[in-house]
Design a protein around this motif. Structure first.
Motif, PDB file in Angstrom:
ATOM      1  N   LYS A   1       1.095  -4.014 -10.249  1.00 30.19           N
ATOM      2  CA  LYS A   1       2.276  -3.796 -11.091  1.00 30.19           C
ATOM      3  C   LYS A   1       2.704  -5.137 -11.688  1.00 30.19           C
ATOM      4  N   LYS A   2       3.360  -5.051 -12.844  1.00 29.69           N
ATOM      5  CA  LYS A   2       3.823  -6.264 -13.512  1.00 29.69           C
ATOM      6  C   LYS A   2       5.103  -6.814 -12.882  1.00 29.69           C
ATOM      7  N   ASP A   3       5.231  -8.125 -12.959  1.00 26.84           N
ATOM      8  CA  ASP A   3       6.505  -8.824 -12.726  1.00 26.84           C
ATOM      9  C   ASP A   3       7.175  -8.470 -11.405  1.00 26.84           C
ATOM     10  N   LEU A   4       6.425  -8.440 -10.315  1.00 28.87           N
ATOM     11  CA  LEU A   4       7.000  -8.136  -9.004  1.00 28.87           C
ATOM     12  C   LEU A   4       7.464  -9.406  -8.300  1.00 28.87           C
ATOM     13  N   SER A   5       8.545  -9.261  -7.543  1.00 31.48           N
ATOM     14  CA  SER A   5       8.960 -10.354  -6.669  1.00 31.48           C
ATOM     15  C   SER A   5       8.050 -10.381  -5.452  1.00 31.48           C
ATOM     16  N   ALA A   6       8.186 -11.428  -4.616  1.00 28.62           N
ATOM     17  CA  ALA A   6       7.345 -11.544  -3.424  1.00 28.62           C
ATOM     18  C   ALA A   6       7.568 -10.363  -2.485  1.00 28.62           C
ATOM     19  N   ASP A   7       8.827  -9.942  -2.317  1.00 30.66           N
ATOM     20  CA  ASP A   7       9.115  -8.814  -1.431  1.00 30.66           C
ATOM     21  C   ASP A   7       8.564  -7.510  -1.993  1.00 30.66           C
ATOM     22  N   GLU A   8       8.717  -7.338  -3.291  1.00 26.43           N
ATOM     23  CA  GLU A   8       8.196  -6.112  -3.925  1.00 26.43           C
ATOM     24  C   GLU A   8       6.668  -6.064  -3.836  1.00 26.43           C
ATOM     25  N   LEU A   9       6.037  -7.226  -3.984  1.00 26.02           N
ATOM     26  CA  LEU A   9       4.579  -7.283  -3.893  1.00 26.02           C
ATOM     27  C   LEU A   9       4.120  -6.942  -2.478  1.00 26.02           C
ATOM     28  N   SER A  10       4.838  -7.447  -1.492  1.00 30.09           N
ATOM     29  CA  SER A  10       4.511  -7.137  -0.094  1.00 30.09           C
ATOM     30  C   SER A  10       4.668  -5.646   0.175  1.00 30.09           C
ATOM     31  N   GLY A  11       5.713  -5.039  -0.382  1.00 29.29           N
ATOM     32  CA  GLY A  11       5.913  -3.605  -0.209  1.00 29.29           C
ATOM     33  C   GLY A  11       4.816  -2.794  -0.859  1.00 29.29           C
ATOM     34  N   LEU A  12       4.334  -3.259  -2.004  1.00 27.58           N
ATOM     35  CA  LEU A  12       3.249  -2.553  -2.697  1.00 27.58           C
ATOM     36  C   LEU A  12       1.961  -2.610  -1.882  1.00 27.58           C
TER      37      LEU A  12
ATOM     38  N   LEU B   1      -1.852   0.234   1.976  1.00 29.54           N
ATOM     39  CA  LEU B   1      -2.372   0.397   3.336  1.00 29.54           C
ATOM     40  C   LEU B   1      -2.059   1.792   3.873  1.00 29.54           C
ATOM     41  N   ILE B   2      -0.838   2.269   3.629  1.00 34.23           N
ATOM     42  CA  ILE B   2      -0.434   3.609   4.081  1.00 34.23           C
ATOM     43  C   ILE B   2      -1.296   4.681   3.408  1.00 34.23           C
ATOM     44  N   GLN B   3      -1.643   4.446   2.126  1.00 38.85           N
ATOM     45  CA  GLN B   3      -2.424   5.425   1.365  1.00 38.85           C
ATOM     46  C   GLN B   3      -3.804   5.631   1.991  1.00 38.85           C
ATOM     47  N   ILE B   4      -4.389   4.565   2.558  1.00 37.35           N
ATOM     48  CA  ILE B   4      -5.709   4.678   3.187  1.00 37.35           C
ATOM     49  C   ILE B   4      -5.662   5.726   4.295  1.00 37.35           C
ATOM     50  N   ASP B   5      -4.587   5.699   5.099  1.00 34.68           N
ATOM     51  CA  ASP B   5      -4.470   6.655   6.199  1.00 34.68           C
ATOM     52  C   ASP B   5      -4.079   8.039   5.699  1.00 34.68           C
ATOM     53  N   GLU B   6      -3.119   8.080   4.781  1.00 30.70           N
ATOM     54  CA  GLU B   6      -2.647   9.379   4.309  1.00 30.70           C
ATOM     55  C   GLU B   6      -3.748  10.166   3.604  1.00 30.70           C
ATOM     56  N   LYS B   7      -4.591   9.476   2.874  1.00 27.01           N
ATOM     57  CA  LYS B   7      -5.663  10.141   2.140  1.00 27.01           C
ATOM     58  C   LYS B   7      -6.964  10.228   2.957  1.00 27.01           C
ATOM     59  N   ARG B   8      -6.934   9.744   4.164  1.00 28.92           N
ATOM     60  CA  ARG B   8      -8.101   9.794   5.067  1.00 28.92           C
ATOM     61  C   ARG B   8      -9.358   9.202   4.415  1.00 28.92           C
ATOM     62  N   TYR B   9      -9.195   8.002   3.837  1.00 30.05           N
ATOM     63  CA  TYR B   9     -10.327   7.361   3.189  1.00 30.05           C
ATOM     64  C   TYR B   9     -11.427   6.955   4.177  1.00 30.05           C
ATOM     65  N   ASP B  10     -11.098   6.962   5.470  1.00 30.01           N
ATOM     66  CA  ASP B  10     -12.096   6.574   6.470  1.00 30.01           C
ATOM     67  C   ASP B  10     -12.985   7.749   6.885  1.00 30.01           C
TER      68      ASP B  10
ATOM     69  N   ASP C   1     -15.512   1.381  14.213  1.00 27.48           N
ATOM     70  CA  ASP C   1     -14.769   0.123  14.045  1.00 27.48           C
ATOM     71  C   ASP C   1     -14.539  -0.082  12.552  1.00 27.48           C
ATOM     72  N   ILE C   2     -13.310   0.203  12.093  1.00 28.49           N
ATOM     73  CA  ILE C   2     -13.025   0.179  10.647  1.00 28.49           C
ATOM     74  C   ILE C   2     -11.788  -0.692  10.385  1.00 28.49           C
ATOM     75  N   LEU C   3     -11.952  -1.688   9.507  1.00 28.89           N
ATOM     76  CA  LEU C   3     -10.846  -2.534   9.078  1.00 28.89           C
ATOM     77  C   LEU C   3     -10.279  -1.973   7.775  1.00 28.89           C
ATOM     78  N   LYS C   4      -8.964  -1.972   7.649  1.00 27.87           N
ATOM     79  CA  LYS C   4      -8.316  -1.420   6.458  1.00 27.87           C
ATOM     80  C   LYS C   4      -7.433  -2.490   5.825  1.00 27.87           C
ATOM     81  N   PHE C   5      -7.590  -2.685   4.510  1.00 28.82           N
ATOM     82  CA  PHE C   5      -6.827  -3.697   3.789  1.00 28.82           C
ATOM     83  C   PHE C   5      -6.096  -3.061   2.610  1.00 28.82           C
ATOM     84  N   GLY C   6      -4.796  -3.269   2.539  1.00 28.53           N
ATOM     85  CA  GLY C   6      -4.016  -2.925   1.361  1.00 28.53           C
ATOM     86  C   GLY C   6      -3.778  -4.205   0.570  1.00 28.53           C
ATOM     87  N   ILE C   7      -4.181  -4.234  -0.694  1.00 33.79           N
ATOM     88  CA  ILE C   7      -4.111  -5.458  -1.494  1.00 33.79           C
ATOM     89  C   ILE C   7      -3.318  -5.167  -2.764  1.00 33.79           C
TER      90      ILE C   7
END
Length: 619
Positions: free
Chosen positions: A566-577, A582-591, A601-607
Motif C-alpha cells: 500500500k502507498k504512504d504507510l506509517s511504520a505502524d501501519e506497515l507492521s499491521g499490513l 501472515l494471518i491470511q496464510i493461515d486463514e486461506k490454508r496456503y500450507d 516443518d513450514i515457515l510462514k512470512f508476511g511481508i
C-alpha cells in the motif's frame, strides 16, 4: 573482475575455499584489494585431485589429439585435432539436391566448420584436396559422391565476426570480407573470358573502391564471372548470415542492414542462373522482413526438422566415442546432465562447444557455451518480458514444462509486437528444447518447452537475476543474506536484507504495485533454487499464495510468503499490513499443498511494502 563471493556461487564452493585458493596462488590473475579477492571473469575452476589424478589425465599424456576449441578450419581440424566426422552431410545434401539450403542452429554448434568442410569438398583447387576426405565416411559412399569432389568454384563468406555498433562500420567490414573473397579468386582478374567492364568491376572491389550499390550486386557479379571463367556455375556459401542483422536490431541500424541484405541475397540466390548450389547458416529464419522474398527455391532446415538433424552438434554415440578415446567414460552421466538435452528434429544432441571444453579442461562442469560472449538474445527477450512471461521463466528454472506457440518465422522486431514470440526466439537460439510438439494448420507448432540442461539453467538464473535486480556485488551479497535468513527463520535479518537492497538499488519511482514487489522477491530468492522448488501464484487450500518454496531435501523447511503493498504507510501501519499477510496464510490454508506433500516443518512470512519501506512478520 568478479568477487570471490560470486565465484563461490558459480563454482558451488564456500567463500573461504575460494579465498584459500587465491592465497595459495591457484587462481591465475586473482588480486587482493583491501580484504577482498578479485578474480578474472574468465577464470577456470582449479582442478581438484579427484579429477586431475583420474583416467582422463593419464590418457591425455599418451599423445592423444587435442580437441578443436575454436577451430573452424576443416583441413586443420581433421588433420591436427580430434575430429567428429560430419562428412555424411555431403551425402545427405547430394541425395536431396536442393538449390538453396538454409540451416538454422544455435551459435557454436558447428555451422562454420561444416560450411568450410563443404567448401573444401566441392571447391576447384590446384591442390589435390581429396586427401582430406579419403579416410572419412563420405569417401566410403561410392564413386557417385567421390566424383563431385573438387569440381566447382566456391564463394565463401562468413559474417560471424560482423559485430559493430554502427551501420557504417558494419558496411566497411562487409566490404573488407568481399574484397578478401574476390582476392581468393584473383585468377579471373586477367581471364580472357571476361569483358573489360567485368574486370573493371572486379578491380573496384579488390581496391576497396566499391559503393554500397556495387556491394549489393557483388555476389551475383562474382558468380557470373566465375561461371564464364570456369564454364561451370559456382557454389555460394554464406555462414552466419544473420549476425549483422542481430547487431542491427541491438544497435539501431536494423532498417539499413535489412535493406542491404534483401538486395544482396536476392541478387545472389533469386533467379541466378550462375548458381549451382547455395548454402546459408544462421540462428533465425528471417522471412517476415522479406530478405528471402520470392526465393521459392529456398529449403529451410531448422531445429524442428528431421533432415540433417545429426550433423550440427554431437550425438550420444559421438560423445561416448570421444569420452572413451580420452579415458573419461566415467564422466558420461555428468556430461549428459550438463550439456545434453537439445532436440534437433527427433535426434538428441549435445552442445559441441561445451563438450570439447569440458573434456579438454579435465572434466570440470561449467557453463562453457554461455560464457563465450554476451547473451544478447536473452537480454533482448527480458527487456520485453511481461509478468506472465517472467513467471513462466521461473517455472522453467524449476524444471517444469511450459506450453508455447512456436513460430519458426519469428524475427527480432516481432518481440516488441508480441512478447509471446519470446519462446520461439529462445528455442532457435538454444535456450529451450521441445520435448513434445504438434504441427498446427498455419505452419506453427504447439509445444511443450523446457530448459535443455544444467548449463542453460545457469545462464537463465544469471540473466534473470541481472534483469530483475540490475545485479551487482551488493545484490549478490543481499541475495545470500536473504537465503541465510530464511534458513534461520530470522525475520529481522530478512527485513534488513530486503530493505538494504531496496535502498541501494531501486529508485523510489520503480516501486509501484504488488506485482513489482512480487518480482523483486522472486529474484532475490532465485539463488536458492538448488535447495528449493520455487512456486508462485498457485492455488492451495482456499486461495492462491504469493510465493512458496518447496524443499528438495527433507532437512530444509518449507517456506510460504504472502506479500502486501500500500502507498504512504506509517511504520505502524506497515507492521499491521505484514500481520494481515501472515494471518491470511493461515486463514486461506496456503500450507495445504505442502502438507499433502508430507512437509510438516513450514515457515510462514508476511511481508508488507510501502515505497522503499518493508516490514516482515513470521511464525
Amino acid at each position: 573482475m568478479k568477487s570471490s563471493e560470486q565465484f563461490a556461487i558459480e563454482w558451488n564452493r564456500s567463500k573461504r575455499a575460494i579465498n584459500d585458493l587465491c592465497n595459495k596462488g591457484k587462481i591465475p590473475g586473482a588480486i587482493k584489494e583491501g580484504r577482498k579477492w578479485l578474480i578474472p571473469d574468465d577464470a577456470v575452476r582449479p582442478v581438484d585431485k579427484r579429477v586431475s589424478s583420474g583416467k582422463y589425465a593419464k590418457k591425455k599424456a599418451a599423445n592423444n589429439k587435442s580437441l578443436p576449441i575454436g577451430i573452424s578450419d576443416y583441413v586443420r581440424a581433421q588433420a591436427d585435432y580430434y575430429y567428429v566426422d560430419k562428412t555424411l552431410l555431403i551425402k545427405e545434401f547430394l541425395d536431396q539436391k536442393p538449390l538453396v539450403s538454409l540451416f538454422t542452429r544455435p551459435r557454436r554448434f558447428g555451422k562454420t566448420l561444416n560450411m568450410d568442410m563443404l567448401r573444401v569438398f566441392f571447391e576447384i583447387s590446384e591442390e589435390d584436396t581429396s586427401k582430406y576426405f579419403e579416410n572419412k565416411a563420405i569417401w566410403r559412399c561410392g564413386e557417385e559422391y567421390r566424383r563431385q569432389q573438387g569440381q566447382y568454384p566456391v564463394v565463401f563468406l562468413t559474417f560471424k565476426d560482423v559485430k559493430f555498433d554502427s551501420w557504417k562500420a558494419t558496411l566497411d567490414k562487409i566490404k573488407d570480407l568481399l574484397q578478401e573473397e574476390f582476392g581468393r579468386h584473383q585468377e579471373i582478374a586477367d581471364s580472357d573470358r571476361l569483358a573489360e567492364y567485368e574486370k573493371t568491376y572486379f578491380a573496384k572491389i579488390i581496391n576497396g573502391e566499391a559503393s554500397e550499390v556495387d556491394l549489393t550486386v557483388s555476389l551475383a557479379k562474382l558468380s557470373q564471372m566465375l561461371t564464364k571463367h570456369y564454364g561451370k556455375a559456382p557454389i555460394i556459401i554464406i555462414d552466419e548470415y544473420d549476425t549483422p542483422i542481430q547487431e542491427g536490431y541491438s544497435k539501431d541500424f536494423y532498417d539499413e542492414i535489412i535493406g542491404f541484405m534483401r538486395n544482396f541475397f536476392s541478387e545472389a540466390f533469386k533467379d541466378n542462373k550462375n548458381l549451382t548450389y547455395g548454402f546459408l547458416t544462421g540462428i533465425l529464419r528471417i522471412a517476415q522482413e522479406s530478405i528471402f522474398s520470392g526465393l521459392n527455391n529456398l529449403t529451410v532446415n531448422s531445429v524442428m526438422d528431421e533432415k540433417y538433424d545429426q550433423f550440427f552438434g554431437f550425438t550420444a554415440s559421438e560423445v561416448r566415442d570421444m569420452l572413451e578415446y580420452y579415458g573419461a567414460l566415467d564422466k558420461e552421466a555428468e556430461l549428459k546432465d550438463w550439456y545434453d538435452g537439445y532436440l534437433f528434429g527427433s535426434t538428441e544432441i549435445y552442445n559441441p562447444w561445451s563438450v570439447i571444453n569440458y573434456i579438454s579442461k579435465g572434466c570440470i562442469p561449467q557453463a562453457y557455451w554461455v560464457n563465450t560472449g554476451k547473451n544478447e538474445i536473452l537480454e533482448d527477450v527480458l527487456k520485453v518480458a511481461t509478468d506472465d512471461i517472467t513467471e513462466r521463466l521461473y517455472s522453467l528454472l524449476q524444471g517444469e514444462r511450459v506450453i508455447a506457440q512456436i513460430d519458426q518465422n519469428v524475427v527480432y522486431r516481432s518481440l516488441s509486437e508480441d512478447p509471446a514470440n519470446i519462446y520461439s526466439l529462445l528455442l532457435v537460439a538454444g535456450y529451450l528444447k521441445t520435448p513434445k510438439k504438434e504441427l498446427q494448420a498455419d505452419g506453427s507448432y504447439l509445444c511443450e518447452v523446457s530448459i535443455p540442461n544444467r548449463e542453460i539453467a545457469a545462464v537463465y538464473k544469471s540473466e534473470i537475476l541481472s534483469h530483475l535486480l540490475q545485479i551487482g556485488a551488493i545484490t549478490r551479497t543481499t541475495a545470500n543474506k536473504i537465503a541465510e535468513s530464511l534458513y534461520a527463520n530470522d525475520y529481522k535479518k530478512l527485513q534488513k536484507a530486503i530493505a538494504e537492497y531496496m535502498d541501494k538499488s531501486i529508485s523510489f519511482y520503480d516501486a509501484g504495485a504488488e506485482g513489482f514487489y512480487h518480482g523483486l522477491v522472486l529474484g532475490l530468492i532465485a539463488l536458492m533454487d538448488n535447495q528449493y522448488k520455487i512456486k508462485s501464484n498457485r492455488e492451495s487450500g482456499d486461495g492462491r499464495y504469493d510465493i512458496s518454496l518447496f524443499p528438495r531435501e527433507g532437512r530444509y523447511p518449507g517456506i510460504i510468503m504472502e506479500l502486501k503493498w500500500k502507498k504512504d504507510l506509517s511504520a505502524d501501519e506497515l507492521s499491521g499490513l505484514a500481520d494481515e499477510a501472515l494471518i491470511q496464510i493461515d486463514e486461506k490454508r496456503y500450507d495445504a499443498e505442502m502438507k499433502e506433500d508430507g512437509i510438516q516443518d513450514i515457515l510462514k512470512f508476511g511481508i508488507a511494502f510501502s515505497g522503499k519501506k518493508v516490514s516482515v512478520k513470521t511464525k
